[in-house]
Write an enzyme that holds these catalytic residues in place. Structure first.
Site, mmCIF file in Angstrom:
data_model
loop_
_atom_site.group_PDB
_atom_site.id
_atom_site.type_symbol
_atom_site.label_atom_id
_atom_site.label_comp_id
_atom_site.label_asym_id
_atom_site.label_seq_id
_atom_site.Cartn_x
_atom_site.Cartn_y
_atom_site.Cartn_z
ATOM 1 N N ASP A 237 -12.756 5.595 2.671
ATOM 2 C CA ASP A 237 -11.313 5.593 2.933
ATOM 3 C C ASP A 237 -10.840 7.010 3.245
ATOM 4 O OD1 ASP A 237 -8.568 5.412 2.930
ATOM 5 O OD2 ASP A 237 -8.414 4.262 1.078
ATOM 6 N N ASP B 223 0.886 -1.168 0.000
ATOM 7 C CA ASP B 223 0.000 0.000 0.000
ATOM 8 C C ASP B 223 0.921 1.215 0.000
ATOM 9 O OD1 ASP B 223 -1.679 2.108 0.582
ATOM 10 O OD2 ASP B 223 -2.327 1.355 2.545
ATOM 11 N N GLU C 264 -7.302 0.586 -4.463
ATOM 12 C CA GLU C 264 -7.308 0.472 -2.991
ATOM 13 C C GLU C 264 -8.638 -0.080 -2.451
ATOM 14 O OE1 GLU C 264 -6.073 4.423 -1.986
ATOM 15 O OE2 GLU C 264 -4.037 4.040 -2.693
ATOM 16 N N LYS D 21 2.823 11.308 -3.298
ATOM 17 C CA LYS D 21 1.813 10.619 -4.113
ATOM 18 C C LYS D 21 0.934 11.602 -4.887
ATOM 19 C CE LYS D 21 -1.727 7.052 -3.450
ATOM 20 N NZ LYS D 21 -2.249 6.106 -2.459
#
Ligand code: AMP
Length: 589
Positions: free
Chosen positions: A169, A8, A147, A70
């Protein structure tokens, strides 16, 4: 069989996991930490820092540290540290390399292949950049998976019937809700919606502003201006804010402490202040509202309504904030699942996918959770009516153990001397329909008005040992007990026997946390108490102007009423209320 690891690669944190004995395991570092902060930095002498070390340095040297790379994946924006420039792929590769090394050290052999997760909304360019980062790190990226898909895999590996899963999330810097359809191992993302700039960091920011406001009162305008220019000062405040935020997920209060924050009048200044969860929840409320709206948008995108969702999963470290699951439950009438560690389950899903590709046998994920809800009873409302034994869940069913949670409760009366703490196991809002597993008195409370704060804490360990404590916040006066087998199941007849035993001990309507009296007041008593309090207040107001010859009698009646409120003595209370009313009537006339 060749090992394939699951990664992850997150905005704030990253993790690596692998299948061992059919189970996904998140791989810890040498200090037993599962999470690798997605930070990269250079130390003063040019050494590469990754993870915790880089995050720690960020507080002091943000100019030499890179975080949230990211967000830049798929762009050609370069990031600069000192004289060096890096592409986003290179920085991500450094983080991936650290995870690869962690896995190799743990497994004792080289690892060459990985499955890496990305957000469902990532474009092709962003996915390609992630692949490139993997290759630069020396990993063949055998698959990129979404994800939410990964989280769904972690929660259930075999779906015989088609299920619609909603994955909420909320990480450090990003938020997304995805609706996923899963059937016989086939997973499809039906819709995804979110905010790429919303996350736990924004919660930190709210607390940061709160601390800053406090400091504005402590320091002069000039001093504040000077502090304002100091990047390290800001970074330290942010770190303190994050720590307090995490504490507030388990406690009703958090202390915000930073030693040697700065200087005042030539002396070191240590920051020390307290914040309540209640106030914190007010601060973050608008942010959570935004996430709730996103749920509806994602559902609309998938043409579904909340009742068609089979499972609602909470993913991302920030979902440890209990206010989130409470609001979801309240608004959508859905109990979200959160029995897997929310910041680890995406990596676990990636390992499951990796294991399936490698041809390993993968079983459903096993976790230690509490099979029951635990909490005290309080005087509150049930079905719209005042009720003395309302059950307040503190550790909820399916919470991973070990766990430690606390809540604040309040005394009911002025000068209340004691509270009785009664702890139940069960799921019914009426505590008396659950199992009483322990009770004790906290006596000798301070002589203060009602709403004296009592911190109630539960600690449940893997062996089913439940430690219960109640502490008067203002003095630290504490009483605790230990229940040895809190997770053992009570059979129906045992439950009945237990109930009889308890009824004999305490009477069927047993005393509650907030009254602290032997017998819970009935509705009539409660009404009389309210009447008595109002009358006492009125009498105290006019006491200075009452003629001397009546004063003593009024004072005696005030004391008598207060005493009988404590004792919940209906007969005596009624008589004294009548007497005091008469005297006041005569005096006013
Ligand atoms: P993730 O990106 O999923 O690792 O989530 C990181 C975010 O979760 C950061 O903002 C953390 O501060 C936050 N977080 C971690 N633990 C907790 C906690 N116990 N309570 C609230 N937020 C937390």
């Amino acid at each position: 069989m060749e090992t394939i690891i699951g990664i992850d690669l997150g905005t704030t944190n990253s993790e690596v996991a692998v299948i061992q004995d059919g189970q996904p395991r998140v791989i810890p570092d040498e200090n037993d930490r599962m999470i690798l902060p997605s930070f990269f930095g250079l130390s003063e002498d040019g050494q590469i820092l990754v993870g915790e070390a880089a995050k720690n340095q960020y507080a002091l040297y943000p100019e030499r540290t890179i975080k949230s790379i990211k967000r830049k994946m798929g762009t050609d924006e370069l990031v600069k540290i000192g004289d060096n420039q890096y592409t986003p792929q290179e920085v991500s590769a450094i983080i991936l390399r650290a995870l690869k090394q962690r896995a190799e050290k743990y497994l004792g052999h080289e690892v060459k292949k990985a499955v890496i997760t990305v957000p469902a909304f990532f474009s092709d360019a962003q996915r390609q950049a992630t692949r490139d980062a993997g290759e630069i790190a020396g990993l063949e990226v055998v698959r990129i998976i979404n994800e939410p898909t990964s989280a769904s895999l972690a929660y259930e590996t075999k779906h015989h019937q088609e299920e619609k899963i909603l994955v909420y999330d909320l990480g450090g810097g990003t938020f997304d809700v995805s609706v996923v359809s899963i059937h016989a191992g086939l997973v499809e993302v039906l819709s995804s919606h979110g905010n790429n700039h919303l996350g736990g960091d924004d919660f930190d920011e709210k607390l940061y502003l709160y601390i800053f406001d406090y400091l504005k009162n402590e320091f002069s305008k000039e001093e504040i201006e000077k502090l304002n220019d100091d990047q390290r000062f800001h970074a330290r405040l942010l770190r303190a804010a994050e720590k307090a935020k995490q504490e507030l997920s388990d406690r009703p209060y958090a202390s915000i402490e930073e030693e040697y924050l700065t200087e005042r009048d030539g002396k070191p200044y240590h920051l020390s202040l307290e914040i309540s969860r209640h106030l914190y929840e007010e601060m973050i409320h608008p942010l959570i509202e935004e996430t709730l709206e996103a749920i509806h948008t994602a559902l609309q995108g998938a043409n579904l309504n909340p009742s068609q969702i089979n499972q609602f999963l909470l993913v991302g470290g920030a979902t440890r904030t209990p206010y989130i699951s409470n609001l979801i439950q309240e608004r959508l009438n859905i109990t979200p699942r959160q029995e897997l560690e929310p910041d680890l389950c995406v990596a676990m899903g990636a390992a499951i996918q990796a294991g399936m590709i490698a041809g390993e046998k993968v079983a459903s994920v096993l976790v230690d959770v509490t099979p029951y809800t635990f909490g005290p009873s309080v005087l509150g409302e049930l079905n719209g009516m005042p009720y003395p034994d309302v059950f307040i869940p503190v550790i909820k069913k399916n919470t991973p153990i070990p766990v430690s949670k606390s809540e604040v409760f309040y005394t009911m009366y002025d000068f209340q001397k004691a509270v009785e703490v009664k702890v139940y196991q069960g799921e019914d809002p009426d505590a008396l329909k659950n199992i009483l597993i322990g009770s004790f008195m906290v006596e000798g409370l301070s002589r203060v008005p009602a709403n004296n704060e009592i911190i109630f804490q539960l600690d449940l360990d893997l062996d089913g040992i439940l430690r219960i404590s109640a502490t008067e916040k203002r003095t630290g006066l504490k009483k605790n007990i230990v229940i040895e087998n809190a997770m053992s199941q009570f059979k129906e007849e045992e439950k009945e026997k237990a109930k009889d035993r308890i009824d004999q001990l305490f009477g069927p309507s047993s005393p509650t946390f907030s009254t602290g009296e032997e017998q819970a007041p009935t509705k009539e008593v409660r009404e009389r108490i309210v009447q008595g309090k109002a009358l006492v207040e009125k009498a105290e107001k006019i006491l200075p102007v009452i003629p001397e010859e009546d004063k003593e009698e009024v004072i005696n009646l005030i004391e008598g009423i207060q005493d009988n409120i404590q004792k919940s003595d209906l007969g005596a209370l009624t008589m004294e209320i009548e007497e005091l009313s008469e005297i006041l009537f005569y005096l006013e006339a």
